[in-house]
Motif scaffolding. Structure first.
Motif, PDB file in Angstrom:
ATOM      1  N   GLN A 529       0.844  -1.191   0.000  1.00 52.53           N
ATOM      2  CA  GLN A 529       0.000   0.000   0.000  1.00 52.53           C
ATOM      3  C   GLN A 529       0.874   1.234   0.000  1.00 52.53           C
ATOM      4  O   GLN A 529       1.700   1.425   0.895  1.00 52.53           O
ATOM      5  N   PRO A 530       0.738   2.128  -0.984  1.00 45.20           N
ATOM      6  CA  PRO A 530       1.621   3.299  -1.065  1.00 45.20           C
ATOM      7  C   PRO A 530       1.328   4.313   0.011  1.00 45.20           C
ATOM      8  O   PRO A 530       0.209   4.430   0.500  1.00 45.20           O
ATOM      9  N   ILE A 531       2.356   5.078   0.373  1.00 44.22           N
ATOM     10  CA  ILE A 531       2.179   6.157   1.345  1.00 44.22           C
ATOM     11  C   ILE A 531       1.371   7.285   0.723  1.00 44.22           C
ATOM     12  O   ILE A 531       0.527   7.892   1.377  1.00 44.22           O
ATOM     13  N   LEU A 532       1.631   7.579  -0.534  1.00 48.52           N
ATOM     14  CA  LEU A 532       0.844   8.567  -1.275  1.00 48.52           C
ATOM     15  C   LEU A 532       0.251   7.876  -2.488  1.00 48.52           C
ATOM     16  O   LEU A 532       0.961   7.503  -3.418  1.00 48.52           O
ATOM     17  N   ALA A 533      -1.055   7.687  -2.469  1.00 48.41           N
ATOM     18  CA  ALA A 533      -1.748   6.994  -3.557  1.00 48.41           C
ATOM     19  C   ALA A 533      -2.352   7.992  -4.525  1.00 48.41           C
ATOM     20  O   ALA A 533      -2.612   9.155  -4.173  1.00 48.41           O
ATOM     21  N   ALA A 534      -2.596   7.553  -5.741  1.00 45.19           N
ATOM     22  CA  ALA A 534      -3.201   8.421  -6.752  1.00 45.19           C
ATOM     23  C   ALA A 534      -4.568   8.907  -6.316  1.00 45.19           C
ATOM     24  O   ALA A 534      -4.985  10.035  -6.635  1.00 45.19           O
ATOM     25  N   SER A 535      -5.290   8.102  -5.562  1.00 48.45           N
ATOM     26  CA  SER A 535      -6.622   8.500  -5.099  1.00 48.45           C
ATOM     27  C   SER A 535      -6.575   9.597  -4.053  1.00 48.45           C
ATOM     28  O   SER A 535      -7.599  10.209  -3.738  1.00 48.45           O
ATOM     29  N   PRO A 596      -2.773   8.567  18.349  1.00 49.88           N
ATOM     30  CA  PRO A 596      -3.561   7.323  18.426  1.00 49.88           C
ATOM     31  C   PRO A 596      -4.626   7.213  17.337  1.00 49.88           C
ATOM     32  O   PRO A 596      -5.117   6.101  17.068  1.00 49.88           O
ATOM     33  N   SER A 597      -4.988   8.326  16.717  1.00 51.53           N
ATOM     34  CA  SER A 597      -5.994   8.296  15.654  1.00 51.53           C
ATOM     35  C   SER A 597      -5.409   7.837  14.329  1.00 51.53           C
ATOM     36  O   SER A 597      -6.149   7.635  13.355  1.00 51.53           O
ATOM     37  N   ILE A 598      -4.080   7.695  14.260  1.00 53.40           N
ATOM     38  CA  ILE A 598      -3.424   7.316  13.007  1.00 53.40           C
ATOM     39  C   ILE A 598      -3.334   5.795  12.912  1.00 53.40           C
ATOM     40  O   ILE A 598      -2.792   5.139  13.803  1.00 53.40           O
ATOM     41  N   ARG A 599      -3.867   5.235  11.833  1.00 56.84           N
ATOM     42  CA  ARG A 599      -3.833   3.792  11.624  1.00 56.84           C
ATOM     43  C   ARG A 599      -2.572   3.373  10.872  1.00 56.84           C
ATOM     44  O   ARG A 599      -2.009   2.316  11.132  1.00 56.84           O
ATOM     45  N   ARG A 600      -2.172   4.178   9.928  1.00 55.18           N
ATOM     46  CA  ARG A 600      -0.950   3.897   9.169  1.00 55.18           C
ATOM     47  C   ARG A 600      -0.430   5.217   8.586  1.00 55.18           C
ATOM     48  O   ARG A 600      -1.152   6.218   8.554  1.00 55.18           O
ATOM     49  N   THR A 601       0.798   5.211   8.141  1.00 53.50           N
ATOM     50  CA  THR A 601       1.389   6.411   7.560  1.00 53.50           C
ATOM     51  C   THR A 601       0.832   6.651   6.162  1.00 53.50           C
ATOM     52  O   THR A 601       0.745   5.728   5.353  1.00 53.50           O
ATOM     53  N   ALA A 602       0.473   7.884   5.884  1.00 55.43           N
ATOM     54  CA  ALA A 602      -0.043   8.239   4.566  1.00 55.43           C
ATOM     55  C   ALA A 602       0.072   9.740   4.358  1.00 55.43           C
ATOM     56  O   ALA A 602       0.182  10.514   5.309  1.00 55.43           O
ATOM     57  N   LEU A 603       0.058  10.137   3.095  1.00 53.81           N
ATOM     58  CA  LEU A 603       0.065  11.533   2.702  1.00 53.81           C
ATOM     59  C   LEU A 603      -1.075  11.799   1.727  1.00 53.81           C
ATOM     60  O   LEU A 603      -1.530  10.882   1.043  1.00 53.81           O
ATOM     61  N   SER A 604      -1.497  13.052   1.677  1.00 59.05           N
ATOM     62  CA  SER A 604      -2.434  13.490   0.644  1.00 59.05           C
ATOM     63  C   SER A 604      -1.844  14.721  -0.029  1.00 59.05           C
ATOM     64  O   SER A 604      -1.057  15.463   0.579  1.00 59.05           O
ATOM     65  N   PHE A 605      -2.208  14.934  -1.285  1.00 60.46           N
ATOM     66  CA  PHE A 605      -1.632  16.025  -2.076  1.00 60.46           C
ATOM     67  C   PHE A 605      -2.774  16.784  -2.742  1.00 60.46           C
ATOM     68  O   PHE A 605      -3.542  16.211  -3.521  1.00 60.46           O
ATOM     69  N   VAL A 606      -2.896  18.084  -2.407  1.00 61.67           N
ATOM     70  CA  VAL A 606      -3.968  18.913  -2.953  1.00 61.67           C
ATOM     71  C   VAL A 606      -3.358  20.168  -3.570  1.00 61.67           C
ATOM     72  O   VAL A 606      -2.602  20.882  -2.910  1.00 61.67           O
ATOM     73  N   ARG A 607      -3.714  20.423  -4.827  1.00 60.75           N
ATOM     74  CA  ARG A 607      -3.190  21.610  -5.520  1.00 60.75           C
ATOM     75  C   ARG A 607      -4.303  22.642  -5.681  1.00 60.75           C
ATOM     76  O   ARG A 607      -5.427  22.314  -6.050  1.00 60.75           O
ATOM     77  N   TYR A 608      -3.961  23.900  -5.397  1.00 64.68           N
ATOM     78  CA  TYR A 608      -4.898  25.018  -5.514  1.00 64.68           C
ATOM     79  C   TYR A 608      -4.366  25.983  -6.579  1.00 64.68           C
ATOM     80  O   TYR A 608      -3.550  26.859  -6.279  1.00 64.68           O
ATOM     81  N   PRO A 609      -4.797  25.823  -7.827  1.00 61.61           N
ATOM     82  CA  PRO A 609      -4.263  26.667  -8.912  1.00 61.61           C
ATOM     83  C   PRO A 609      -4.435  28.161  -8.662  1.00 61.61           C
ATOM     84  O   PRO A 609      -3.580  28.961  -9.045  1.00 61.61           O
TER      85      PRO A 609
END
Length: 672
Positions: A529-535, A596-609
């Motif tokens: 499972q990727p840390i930063l997924a396309a979704s 404690p609310s974190i289940r696994r490491t992950a990132l999200s990426f949001v762009r604001y043009p």
């Protein structure tokens, strides 16, 4: 309540003036080398310069000629006083120096963009041509106006230009708008600033003619200690002094603030009559102040015992009065305010007067400070460390000079650096990655640079870096460490100061220890499972700062990385300390209590043009962080590298799919 409000209002006003002074100095100081070059050329080649003075004394006038009738060949040609006129001195002060200031101001106002600098320089040229006085004040207005207005104009059609036409539109926009500003500068700014300069000169002439100029020290010396000197020095004294020097060959205005005599006298008094740390540190501070020209080194001594401002005022008034009596001054600003710079900028006929102004100012300051220290009934030595902290608080940053006064109580080389934030995952990890690259790139691979939560700090580290709003908390946990406050995590100028301090503290000839092997990155996420997924990548978001935090958090929730409660903790973290990183990047994440609310490491990426207003900062990219272990550090290190590279940032701006974003971030976004 009224007293508190009044105090807050005064503090806010002081901060605004400090920021304005810093803004002015940021236009002047990068170009101070050009001022020095002009001053040296003037000192050597004008008709009353050093070369002609020495030539006259050694060889006398040619037979049959009197003063003003002879020609020194290339010397008189360079100085512009031969039969053909011209030379270098006049064009430099008329064109070069103002345009450099205008270019720098325009570039500052357009996010350090050369485009902003060019438009600022064009606008400044209009003001220069529209007046008959050196247009320094005009440059400080037209330069920033050009950069700021060009930025606003470019924003109108950002992202709306058809591919292939960007260069055409950008070049013609800059050219047309620059033309309009140049015309405005010629018709309005130039004449207005010339009239203002004439009024200011009349005020200065009135003070000089009535022997009132020494009274300016009553305001200047306290302003220096409160860090308001930049607004006075670079906003008034440098422009007026340069204009006067162009006409008279010198100006005492350059020495009203920059005279190192008063500070030297104060520190000499502490060397003899001081106590404890203040007395022990005074010799080194005196050397840094007098030879190095770093005047801020003595400010904590005054803040520690405020009555000593009387010694500074007395010394400053003495220095100004001495220059008035001897009709002495400098040809150009002495920056830094070192005795070496002062002598280099002194005309031949002012050497005696300038030297006496420094010596007598130091003597008077010493006598008054010695009397005040000798009659001080306080049994303690004063809180120099506390005064230094107060100075840093007023200035808004820490410097190597203040570190020399109240830095780490643990001596020796710096071997361990910790970048700390509230939760120890997003901001600190990014900052540590950037700082580690700088420190190791400078050859100090034996210095460890790690990130931690403030709650995990122990007093066994040499240097701690924190956001300026968290420094006090970190200092309580690590009182023996050097503490450095930053605001911009991506490209803070403090990082270079840290590298300089590491170099200064390093032991000569010491063998560099091998860099510790990095701890293996644990992968708390499910296999594959990727840390930063396309979704978890969004490219066309709009909204406010709070909307951006919510969007980044909800993407983490949707990815199954965190509980829904984690989003609220991200907002709480933002209210505590801003997660703005610099370079249009924000890194929102939860508080330390929300782990404690974190289940696994992950990132999200949001762009604001269209951008997001992030506490007054313009943000385009928002990266949400949830860190259960250390595996996110690899991705954050890659993000730090990307956002330090303008070409990579441009690729992220132009990306049309999540896959392109992942391609820019590289394999680091994939599972370990």
């Amino acid at each position: 309540m009224s007293t508190t409000h009044a105090t807050t209002t005064r503090s806010g006003l002081r901060v605004h003036v400090q920021r304005f002074g810093t803004f002015l100095s940021n236009m002047v100081l990068p170009n101070i080398g050009a001022f020095i070059a002009w001053g040296l050329i003037t000192a050597l080649f004008i008709q009353a310069g050093w070369i002609t003075l020495i030539g006259d004394k050694w060889f006398g006038y040619p037979p049959g000629l009197e003063e003003g009738q002879y020609d020194y060949g290339f010397v008189s040609a360079l100085g512009g006083w031969d039969a053909d006129g011209g030379g270098i001195v006049g064009p430099m002060i008329t064109y070069l120096l103002p345009i450099l200031i205008g270019y720098t101001g325009g570039r500052m106002m357009y996010n350090d963009s050369i485009r902003g600098g060019v438009v600022g320089a064009i606008a400044t040229m209009g003001a220069v041509a529209g007046a008959e006085v050196p247009m320094f004040l005009g440059a400080m207005v037209m330069g920033p106006l050009g950069g700021w207005s060009m930025k606003k104009i470019d924003a109108l059609w950002d992202g709306k230009i058809r591919p292939g036409f960007e260069m055409l539109v950008n070049n013609f926009a800059a050219g047309i708008w620059g033309m309009i500003l140049a015309i405005g500068g010629f018709l309005v700014a130039g004449p207005f600033v010339e009239a203002f300069s004439n009024v200011a000169e009349d005020v200065v002439d009135f003070l000089v003619d009535n022997s009132l100029m020494p009274l300016t020290s009553i305001f200047v010396e306290p302003a220096k200690v409160l860090f308001l000197n930049n607004a006075i020095n670079h906003g008034v004294f440098t422009p007026l002094g340069t204009t006067e020097a162009a006409e008279e060959g010198k100006s005492l205005l350059f020495l009203v603030e920059a005279n190192p005599g008063p500070g030297l006298g104060l520190l000499l008094a502490f060397m003899i009559f001081g106590k404890g740390v203040a007395k022990a540190s005074a010799p080194g501070a005196a050397l840094i102040h007098f030879v190095g020209g770093i005047h801020e080194i003595y400010f904590p001594y005054v803040l520690m015992k405020p009555k000593l401002i009387l010694a500074m005022i007395a010394g400053g008034m003495t220095g100004v009065a001495t220059n008035l009596i001897f009709d002495s001054g400098l040809r150009a600003p002495a920056a830094p305010g070192s005795i070496i710079a002062v002598w280099l900028q002194s005309p031949a006929g002012s050497i005696v007067g300038v030297t006496l102004s420094v010596v007598l100012a130091a003597a008077v300051s010493f006598l008054v400070a010695a009397f005040l220290l000798k009659t001080d009934r306080a049994a303690d030595e004063g809180d120099l460390a506390g005064a230094t902290a107060s100075m840093e608080s007023m200035k808004g940053k820490r410097s190597i000079a203040s570190t020399a006064l109240a830095g780490s109580t643990r001596g020796g080389p710096i071997r361990s650096i910790v970048f700390a934030c509230d939760a120890g995952m997003g901001s600190s990890a990014m900052g540590a990655s950037v700082l580690r690259k700088k420190v190791h790139g400078a050859g100090f691979t034996d210095v460890t640079v790690v990130n931690k939560a403030i709650s995990n700090l122990r007093d066994d580290v040499d240097l701690v870096v924190t956001h300026q709003d968290l420094t006090d908390r970190a200092r309580r946990s690590t009182p023996s460490a050097v503490h450095v406050s930053v605001e911009n995590f991506m490209n803070s100028p403090r990082y270079d100061e840290i590298v300089a301090l590491v170099r200064e503290r390093s032991e000569p000839g010491a063998d560099a220890a091998p860099a510790p092997a990095p701890a293996p990155a644990s992968d708390d996420s499910p296999a594959g499972q990727p840390i930063l997924a396309a979704s978890s990548v969004v490219l066309d978001a709009t909204g406010t700062r709070d909307d951006a935090i919510t969007t980044a958090g909800e993407l983490l929730v949707a990815a199954g990385a965190v509980d829904a409660s984690y989003v609220a903790s991200m907002h709480a973290r933002e209210k505590s300390v801003s997660t703005y990183m610099g370079n249009r990047l924000a890194l929102p994440h939860g508080t330390n209590e929300a782990k404690p609310s974190i289940r696994r490491t992950a990132l999200s990426f949001v762009r604001y043009p269209a951008g997001v207003d992030w506490n007054g900062k313009d943000v385009t990219f928002v990266v949400g962080v949830a860190a259960a272990g250390d595996d996110h550090l690899r991705v954050l290190a890659r993000i730090a590298e990307v956002f330090a590279d303008e070409q990579q940032v441009a690729r992220l701006e132009a990306a049309t799919s999540a896959e392109e974003v992942l391609g820019v971030l590289g394999a680091a976004a994939q599972p370990a």
